[in-house]
Design a protein around this motif. Structure first.
Motif, PDB file in Angstrom:
ATOM      1  N   ARG A 194      -9.192  -2.991  13.614  1.00  0.00           N
ATOM      2  CA  ARG A 194      -9.482  -3.009  12.179  1.00  0.00           C
ATOM      3  C   ARG A 194      -8.721  -1.916  11.442  1.00  0.00           C
ATOM      4  O   ARG A 194      -8.232  -2.121  10.329  1.00  0.00           O
ATOM      5  N   VAL A 195      -8.639  -0.744  12.049  1.00  0.00           N
ATOM      6  CA  VAL A 195      -7.897   0.358  11.425  1.00  0.00           C
ATOM      7  C   VAL A 195      -6.427  -0.021  11.249  1.00  0.00           C
ATOM      8  O   VAL A 195      -5.835   0.190  10.179  1.00  0.00           O
ATOM      9  N   THR A 196      -5.828  -0.603  12.282  1.00  0.00           N
ATOM     10  CA  THR A 196      -4.415  -0.972  12.205  1.00  0.00           C
ATOM     11  C   THR A 196      -4.183  -2.074  11.179  1.00  0.00           C
ATOM     12  O   THR A 196      -3.196  -2.037  10.424  1.00  0.00           O
ATOM     13  N   ASP A 197      -5.067  -3.058  11.120  1.00  0.00           N
ATOM     14  CA  ASP A 197      -4.926  -4.114  10.106  1.00  0.00           C
ATOM     15  C   ASP A 197      -4.958  -3.539   8.694  1.00  0.00           C
ATOM     16  O   ASP A 197      -4.209  -3.979   7.823  1.00  0.00           O
ATOM     17  N   ASP A 217       3.623  -3.497   7.870  1.00  0.00           N
ATOM     18  CA  ASP A 217       2.822  -4.644   8.340  1.00  0.00           C
ATOM     19  C   ASP A 217       1.342  -4.480   8.012  1.00  0.00           C
ATOM     20  O   ASP A 217       0.468  -4.761   8.822  1.00  0.00           O
ATOM     21  N   ARG A 218       1.067  -4.036   6.797  1.00  0.00           N
ATOM     22  CA  ARG A 218      -0.321  -3.849   6.387  1.00  0.00           C
ATOM     23  C   ARG A 218      -0.849  -5.159   5.831  1.00  0.00           C
ATOM     24  O   ARG A 218      -0.224  -5.764   4.958  1.00  0.00           O
ATOM     25  N   VAL A 219      -1.992  -5.611   6.317  1.00  0.00           N
ATOM     26  CA  VAL A 219      -2.517  -6.897   5.860  1.00  0.00           C
ATOM     27  C   VAL A 219      -3.643  -6.744   4.841  1.00  0.00           C
ATOM     28  O   VAL A 219      -4.012  -7.710   4.181  1.00  0.00           O
ATOM     29  N   GLY A 220      -4.190  -5.543   4.716  1.00  0.00           N
ATOM     30  CA  GLY A 220      -5.230  -5.318   3.720  1.00  0.00           C
ATOM     31  C   GLY A 220      -6.604  -5.756   4.198  1.00  0.00           C
ATOM     32  O   GLY A 220      -6.756  -6.460   5.178  1.00  0.00           O
TER      33      GLY A 220
END
Length: 396
Positions: free
Chosen positions: A68-71, A189-192
């Motif tokens: 979740r942190v990476t997303d 590559d941030r998806v928010g």
């Protein structure tokens, strides 16, 4: 309008390899400089080992939220934050220099390692094509034994020449430098938050973390218990035992990358069947190690070399296999799978040692490893039912 910089896949893989390697090193450093730690701080062996165990407990726990942190943060920021945690961990150990701070370093280092594992997997998976996925993820993971080999060679010399604090100081400085490289090179590559909430793992994905747990549970003693086994059961000297197992690890890192090339050549559809094959073959090598007690040192060493090489090949191929099947949910898939992986790493050394103590022999412990690896093969075979691309978008 901001244009996202896209470095070449080779550069992304190289920086991810360094990030993973230096992100892991706080876990292994106490073992490399155990003699210096024991001499300076008056520690017993179990006290050094407990620091390493705490690190991996935190890695397993941290893996559950790292997806979740990476997303939400993106691969770049997550990698930089992870390496900053590792640099802080090593820096504290170097500056304070007592036994208590080693536990603080283990906690920070474990959380950092969990996050950098997920973030760099997302970065590599997004940068390379599907046909290069296995070798790229294998190369990324090979950063751990590569940096470990350098640290195991230089660490004891630095600790004896100056002090063990300088080892942590050097590792912290290296992690900080790699963090700067990650900030410059890795894609965002941030998806928010909204998109991250929509990422769901396919039905049946649970078999990947189950397989990872069983695979590491059954094979990790090849690293932690092979040296004493060669000494106590086969009469090899401590120096020779350490040299042979170190050689096996170095060979395994090379095999990991070479096998990745072969797996990619076979194609994505063959990745899960090859994971199953590698798990079964690793189990056969565990039996070969056990047979060395009767057939001699050469057979046992052949089992150690083969087992470590096949286990590393299995790890690299497994990562590519689950990325094939989870669609956009790479971060969560990596986090959950690695939580199972590190839970196995926490459980294996103690359980193996307890079996040896209770039975009075290594034989049953190695054979139990065979059974666990057969169970891992079954779990991976069940995971192979998931369609490519995660089309069954229901968590299971």
């Amino acid at each position: 309008m901001r244009v996202e910089r896209r470095p070449s896949p080779a550069v992304v893989v190289a920086v991810s390899t360094a990030s993973t390697g230096f992100g892991s090193i706080v876990a292994f450093a106490p073992g490399y400089i155990a003699t210096a730690l024991r001499t300076d701080l008056g520690l017993d062996r179990w006290q050094v080992g407990l620091v390493i165990t705490v690190h991996f407990i935190c890695t397993a726990a941290g893996s559950t939220v790292s997806g979740r942190v990476t997303d939400r943060w993106g691969a770049r920021l997550a990698s930089v934050a992870a390496l900053a945690l590792v640099a802080l961990a090593a820096g504290l150990a170097a500056l304070v220099g007592n036994y208590a701070v080693l536990y603080v370093a283990a906690v920070f280092g474990g959380l950092g390692y969990a996050l950098v594992n997920v973030a760099t997997t997302v970065a590599v998976a997004g940068a390379v094509t599907a046909r290069r996925r296995t070798v790229s993820l294998s190369a990324r993971t090979a950063g751990v034994p590569a940096v470990g080999a350098i640290s195991s060679a230089a660490g004891p010399w630095i600790a004896n020449r100056w002090s063990w604090e300088w080892v942590f100081a050097g590792l912290g400085a290296a992690a900080a430098v790699v963090a700067i490289a990650a900030a410059w090179v890795l894609p965002d590559d941030r998806v928010g938050r909204a998109a991250a909430a929509e990422h769901r793992l396919p039905r049946g994905f649970v078999w990947f973390p189950v397989g990872a747990f069983l695979m590491i549970f059954g094979s990790q003693p090849m690293y932690s218990w092979s040296v004493p086994y060669l000494e106590e059961s086969l009469g090899a000297s401590p120096a020779l035992s350490g040299l042979l197992v170190g050689m096996a690890t170095a060979i395994g890192a090379g095999v990991m990358i070479i096998s990745g090339l072969g797996v990619d050549r076979a194609g994505p559809s063959r990745r899960v069947p090859l994971v199953v094959t590698f798990a079964l073959a690793t189990g056969a090598c565990s039996a070969l190690i056990q047979a060395g007690g009767t057939l001699g040192l050469g057979v046992a060493v052949l089992g150690v070399v083969g087992g470590i090489s096949l286990q590393l090949a299995c790890i690299g191929t497994m990562q590519a296999a689950f990325v094939d099947r989870v669609g956009p949910a790479v971060a969560q898939a990596t986090a959950i799978t690695m939580a199972g992986y590190y839970a196995g790493a926490v459980a294996a050394p103690t359980t193996f040692g307890a079996v040896v103590d209770v039975v009075g022999s290594y034989n049953w412990a190695w054979l139990i490893g065979c059974a666990l690896l057969a169970g891992a093969a079954v779990a991976f075979r069940l995971a192979g039912r998931i369609p490519h691309g995660g089309r069954q978008n229901v968590r299971g």
